[in-house]
Design an enzyme around this catalytic site. Structure first.
Site, short mmCIF file in Angstrom:
data_model
loop_
_atom_site.label_atom_id
_atom_site.label_comp_id
_atom_site.label_asym_id
_atom_site.label_seq_id
_atom_site.Cartn_x
_atom_site.Cartn_y
_atom_site.Cartn_z
N ILE A 131 -3.02 6.67 6.55
CA ILE A 131 -1.95 6.14 6.86
C ILE A 131 -0.93 7.04 5.98
CG2 ILE A 131 -1.83 4.23 4.95
CD1 ILE A 131 -0.27 4.04 8.84
N VAL B 131 -12.43 19.17 2.67
CA VAL B 131 -11.98 20.03 1.54
C VAL B 131 -13.04 20.20 0.54
CG1 VAL B 131 -10.20 20.39 -0.19
CG2 VAL B 131 -9.75 19.58 2.25
N HIS C 157 -12.89 -5.06 -2.75
CA HIS C 157 -12.03 -5.89 -2.45
C HIS C 157 -12.75 -6.55 -1.11
CE1 HIS C 157 -8.74 -8.33 -0.74
NE2 HIS C 157 -8.43 -7.59 0.03
N TYR D 115 -5.55 -14.35 0.68
CA TYR D 115 -4.85 -14.32 1.75
C TYR D 115 -5.52 -14.55 3.15
CZ TYR D 115 -6.38 -9.35 2.14
OH TYR D 115 -7.17 -8.57 2.12
N THR E 11 1.40 -1.39 3.29
CA THR E 11 2.92 -1.96 3.18
C THR E 11 3.90 -1.09 2.95
OG1 THR E 11 1.68 -3.99 2.49
CG2 THR E 11 4.14 -4.09 1.93
N ASP F 132 18.86 8.96 -19.71
CA ASP F 132 19.99 9.15 -20.99
C ASP F 132 19.22 9.51 -22.19
OD1 ASP F 132 18.96 6.52 -21.10
OD2 ASP F 132 20.90 5.73 -21.83
C1 FAD Z 1 -10.55 -4.66 2.53
C2 FAD Z 1 -9.17 -3.96 2.37
C3 FAD Z 1 -7.91 -4.67 2.67
C4 FAD Z 1 -6.71 -4.19 2.51
N1 FAD Z 1 -5.51 -5.02 3.10
C5 FAD Z 1 -4.46 -4.42 2.84
C6 FAD Z 1 -3.42 -5.16 3.41
O1 FAD Z 1 -3.38 -6.24 4.04
N2 FAD Z 1 -1.96 -4.59 3.31
C7 FAD Z 1 -1.95 -3.21 2.84
O2 FAD Z 1 -0.82 -2.94 2.57
N3 FAD Z 1 -3.09 -2.68 2.21
C8 FAD Z 1 -4.32 -3.30 2.26
N4 FAD Z 1 -5.50 -2.47 1.74
C9 FAD Z 1 -4.96 -1.26 1.07
C10 FAD Z 1 -4.95 -0.02 2.08
O3 FAD Z 1 -5.88 -0.30 3.11
C11 FAD Z 1 -4.91 0.99 1.42
O4 FAD Z 1 -4.11 1.22 0.07
C12 FAD Z 1 -4.38 2.25 2.33
O5 FAD Z 1 -5.05 2.39 3.68
C13 FAD Z 1 -4.56 3.63 1.83
O6 FAD Z 1 -4.16 4.53 2.73
P1 FAD Z 1 -4.40 6.14 2.32
O7 FAD Z 1 -4.08 6.99 3.37
O8 FAD Z 1 -3.98 6.49 0.86
O9 FAD Z 1 -6.01 6.33 2.04
P2 FAD Z 1 -7.20 6.26 3.23
O10 FAD Z 1 -6.98 5.46 4.41
O11 FAD Z 1 -8.54 6.09 2.27
O12 FAD Z 1 -6.96 7.85 3.57
C14 FAD Z 1 -7.52 9.01 2.81
C15 FAD Z 1 -8.38 9.90 3.85
O13 FAD Z 1 -8.59 11.06 2.84
C16 FAD Z 1 -9.74 11.54 3.56
N5 FAD Z 1 -10.23 12.46 2.68
C17 FAD Z 1 -10.74 12.19 1.36
N6 FAD Z 1 -11.11 13.25 0.55
C18 FAD Z 1 -11.26 14.23 1.68
C19 FAD Z 1 -11.69 15.64 1.56
N7 FAD Z 1 -12.30 16.06 0.38
N8 FAD Z 1 -11.37 16.40 2.63
C20 FAD Z 1 -10.97 15.94 3.87
N9 FAD Z 1 -10.37 14.73 3.82
C21 FAD Z 1 -10.69 13.79 2.76
C22 FAD Z 1 -10.52 10.27 3.76
O14 FAD Z 1 -11.55 10.77 4.73
C23 FAD Z 1 -9.42 9.49 4.37
O15 FAD Z 1 -9.36 9.31 5.65
C24 FAD Z 1 -6.41 -3.09 2.02
C25 FAD Z 1 -7.72 -2.44 1.54
C26 FAD Z 1 -9.04 -2.96 1.68
C27 FAD Z 1 -9.95 -2.15 1.13
#
Ligand code: FAD
Length: 815
Positions: free
Chosen positions: A14, A174, A225, A256, A357, A543
């Site tokens: 995301i 990567v 989680h 939740y 979020t 500051d």
């Molecule tokens: C069970 C669960 C419930 C959750 N519920 C909520 C919720 O209700 N509300 C909320 O706000 N958040 C929630 N979260 C948290 C939320 O899902 C994450 O914080 C958010 O999706 C993170 O997004 P991101 O894009 O940073 O990471 P990711 O979605 O993990 O994306 C990172 C991407 O980087 C790619 N990547 C990594 N390394 C490499 C590489 N070397 N080369 C190429 N690609 C690579 C991965 O494949 C991945 O697709 C929840 C998480 C979990 C686990």
């Protein structure tokens, strides 16, 4: 695949998709997004997040990011399928303490411009009919909260970015990042090499692994989680809509619940922290099975949550758990996100530890930052450079991130110190302070005395100290009143060691500091200047006080590690300036009060008289055998000095001042007294009273700007800002009720409408009044204006006052 790009984004979760969408929206065209997993269900945290978006947060910035994100999720769609559902969110209270806290959250929502309602158990049950209303005491309802479809939103933003020229490649890992001469040059992948001068890691919990490719520590810890769906409920039979009930947060049990079609999903933070190293998370996902971000479910950890869910929604007793998981996502030492450019490799940026979020908003501020140099929202709490070196150790990251996991839904008091690791940083005065019965809180890892039990005796005969409510009374003692009085009447010692300081030296140092600050620093050695660092949009970045100790040597009082990083980022390439963080090797005592001069003079052969050692001057001197740097200034508005020496001589310095001060009635003063006196004197605290979202004039700091001194960062923007006039003003208010002390971030109302929020607030012991600074629109900023401050659901009258309240003629400090 391309062999070169303007910018490569690692990760199509995301965050990566939002960064790509916003960069292309702002005109970037050669954007390449890579993900090791298949698009857009790439296997990261986004792929399985149930997408609950509760927007209310103690941080204004986080709420702003959430508000923007929710708005965008609601707009986005894929082939007519929505990416967001604004069903509302209810936080329920099972305990009286939580019910009280919901009133505070209701106030926070108003402060940050979010509609919310406190509702009865019956009203909660009307919105979520299967809820057992007898189990709860009430709820906090935010109608605009909602559910995001994370993967769908990735695809929607991916499509928008692609239409504007961005290229997305799934199943492309990567494997390395090329850095030459301190700059990013290229990204290596299992499908080839892409030259790029800008690389943004949006790799989520794989962030530490990617960061290491350029030598950067990314202080996050992936944590498991637990989340589970249920089997269908007869009570919801026939329901096929994605979601129609508000989401439910039951924070007293750290959990939740959300409805989906004819079943529910339940998430748990009640279980033990289950960290895992970023290195140990799979990277080989090609869409063939379970996501790498999902680990094996551990039912025993989920059992208490499941039983509690069945009590909250009794109909769940008739169904079973379905598709449970231990899902992984990122936690950080303080729970905040990690945004910014690496120190180690220019052009390498991170945007990690971000919730669904806030993710779309984070994409927006990243794009603004990269395009205009300035994010429109104050991102101090998410800046990757906010940590001191100790906080980048793996031991600290593990300990504190585990604690962040435990505390996700806890009621956290603004002054609540971390529990472990403690004590971490102690000043050389620590042993003496303990002997005096110091009650320590913690700030930036430092043990900081809040008050001293030894001063209890000073309260004898002072029986007019007003108490304060339960919340404002936590981490507080009436002894603070006695310490404040002792400071105003005699003299007190304040440990100022925890404040960040740096030394700037070298032939280019004056020009360098002139460019970085708003003040005129071209003054003779021995002069001290209070000045501001602005960003390119004239927002107040910090500051600071600058003491010119020698022609090419300056000592700076700063607000934190971010200031040092900002300075290092602007160092001239010719090596003519050095910046050194001298906080760890030095210490500082504030000696303040009408007797400060007599007391300090009694220990020194150097001349501390007003004629020789004027206000806002600095000198090297000796107090007996201790070499010190003394700066004549005070944040409590009294005569006195900040006295610095090296850490090895710190305890000797304290002992000299303590023993030498006895004839003058010296006491040790804590942070509680300090803060009260600071507010009486109207001295701003950066981060609380003003941030990059404010310009100096709005914050009442126009006196620190010398616009005619020559060029400095933010000067042109500041001229425009001045011409445009203030967007809001920081005002000093006095509450009618002296018994009411507020804590900060309470909403301010005019004619029943929330128009602003409180910043610094405290009881002024000298004045006998409760003081609250607040941001309000200019039309409500006039002296005498009546306002209302809402505290735990009740409105209290206050009046805008002339400031500073205490000693406006500065007679005491200049004495
Ligand atoms: C069970 C669960 C419930 C959750 N519920 C909520 C919720 O209700 N509300 C909320 O706000 N958040 C929630 N979260 C948290 C939320 O899902 C994450 O914080 C958010 O999706 C993170 O997004 P991101 O894009 O940073 O990471 P990711 O979605 O993990 O994306 C990172 C991407 O980087 C790619 N990547 C990594 N390394 C490499 C590489 N070397 N080369 C190429 N690609 C690579 C991965 O494949 C991945 O697709 C929840 C998480 C979990 C686990």
């Amino acid at each position: 695949m391309e062999t070169s790009a303007g910018v490569v984004i690692i990760g199509a979760g995301i965050v990566g998709c939002s960064v790509a969408e916003h960069l292309t929206r702002m005109g970037w065209r050669d954007v390449v997004v890579l993900d090791q997993g298949p698009l857009f269900e790439a296997g990261g945290s986004t792929s399985h997040a149930p997408g609950l978006m509760f927007q209310t947060n103690p941080s204004k910035a986080m709420t702003d990011l959430a508000k923007y994100s929710v708005g965008r999720y609601m707009e986005l769609e894929v082939d007519g399928q929505p990416c967001g559902y604004q069903v509302g969110g209810i936080e329920v209270a099972e305990t009286p303490e939580r019910l009280t806290d919901l009133k505070r959250r209701h106030g926070l929502a108003a402060s940050w411009g979010l509609e919310s309602h406190l509702i009865s158990p019956e009203e909660c049950a009307e919105k979520i009919p299967l809820l057992d209303k007898t189990k709860i005491l009430g709820g906090f309802f935010v109608p605009s909260d909602g559910i995001a479809k994370g993967v769908r939103a990735c695809e929607a933003m991916g499509r928008l970015a692609s239409e504007r020229g961005a290229k997305f490649h799934g199943e492309t890992e990567v494997t390395g990042i090329e850095v030459k001469d301190g700059r990013v040059r290229a990204v290596e992948t299992d499908k080839g090499r892409i030259e790029a001068e800008l690389v943004i890691s949006c790799a989520g919990m794989w962030g530490p692994y990617i960061g290491r490719m350029v030598g950067m520590t990314v202080p996050l810890m992936p944590m498991q989680h637990q989340f589970a769906w249920t089997t269908p409920l007869a009570d919801l039979a026939g329901e096929t809509r994605e979601v129609m009930q508000p989401m439910l947060r039951h924070q007293d049990f750290s959990m939740y619940i959300r409805q989906r079609e004819d079943y529910y999903g339940i998430g748990a933070y009640r279980h033990r922290p289950m960290p895992i190293s970023a290195d140990d998370i799979r990277r080989d996902y090609r869409g063939e099975g379970e996501f790498p971000s999902v680990l094996e479910f551990t039912p025993e950890d989920f059992e208490p949550t499941w039983q509690e869910a069945r009590k909250m929604l009794p109909a769940l007793r008739n169904v079973e758990i379905d598709r449970p998981m231990n899902g992984l996502f990122s936690f950080t030492p303080d729970g905040g996100s990690l945004l910014g450019e690496s120190r180690e490799a220019k052009g390498f940026w991170v945007a990690e530890a971000v919730w669904i979020t806030h993710a779309i908003g984070v994409g927006k501020v990243m794009a603004e930052w990269l395009t205009d140099g300035v994010p429109s929202i104050d991102i101090a709490g998410a800046d990757v450079h906010r940590f001191d070196p100790y906080a980048r150790s793996s031991a600290y990251i593990l300990a504190r991130s585990s604690q962040s996991f435990r505390e996700v839904y806890d009621i956290i008091h603004p002054q609540q110190p971390m529990e472990d690791p403690r004590p971490l940083r102690t000043s050389p005065f620590y042993a003496r302070q303990k002997e005096l019965g110091a009650y320590f809180l913690e700030a930036s890892g430092w043990e900081r005395p809040q008050w001293f039990e030894a001063n209890q005796r000073l309260l004898d005969g002072q029986d007019d100290v007003l108490g304060r409510g339960e919340w404002a009374g936590r981490y507080w003692s009436e002894i603070a009143a006695a310490e404040a009085r002792a400071t105003r009447e005699n003299v007190a010692l304040y440990d100022m060691t925890s404040l960040k300081r740096a030394e700037v030296t070298g032939p280019g140092s004056l020009d360098f500091l002139q460019r970085l600050t708003t003040g005129q620093l071209d003054r003779p050695p021995g002069k001290v200047t209070y000045t501001l660092m602005l960003d390119d949009a004239a927002g107040v970045k910090s500051d600071i006080t600058v003491a010119r100790l020698e022609d090419e040597r300056f000592q700076l009082g700063l607000n934190g590690p971010r200031d040092i990083e900002w300075m290092e980022r602007h160092l001239p390439a010719d090596g003519s300036v050095q910046v050194q963080d001298i906080t760890p090797g030095t210490c500082c005592v504030g000696v303040w009060g009408p007797s400060a001069r007599d007391m300090v003079q009694s220990l020194s052969e150097d001349d501390f008289s007003n004629e020789t050692f004027g206000f806002f001057n600095a000198r090297y001197a000796y107090l007996r055998e201790v070499p010190v740097t003394a700066l004549r200034l005070s944040y409590v508005g009294e005569l006195g000095w900040e006295i610095y020496t090296s850490s090895d001589l710190g305890s000797r310095l304290w002992d000299l001042l303590w023993e030498g001060g006895q004839p003058y009635g010296v006491v040790a003063g804590g942070r509680a007294a300090f803060n009260s006196m600071r507010i009486e004197k109207g001295y701003r605290s950066w981060g609380t009273d003003m941030t990059t979202e404010h310009d100096p004039y709005e914050a009442g700091l126009g006196f620190a700007v010398k616009a005619d001194k020559g060029d400095f960062i933010g000067r042109d923007a500041l001229a425009k800002r001045k011409e445009a006039g203030p967007r809001r003003r920081l005002v000093c208010t006095l509450l009618d009720d002296p018994n009411l002390v507020v804590m900060g971030y309470e909403p301010v109302f005019v004619d029943g409408r929330a128009v602003g929020y409180v910043t610094s607030a405290d009881f002024g012991y000298t004045l006998g009044r409760s003081i609250a600074y607040a941001w309000v629109p200019p039309e409500y900023a006039g002296v005498g204006r009546r306002l209302e401050i809402q505290y735990f659901g009740e409105r209290h009258q206050a009046t805008v006052s002339e400031e500073p309240l205490f000693d406006p003629a500065m007679k005491r400090m200049r004495a």
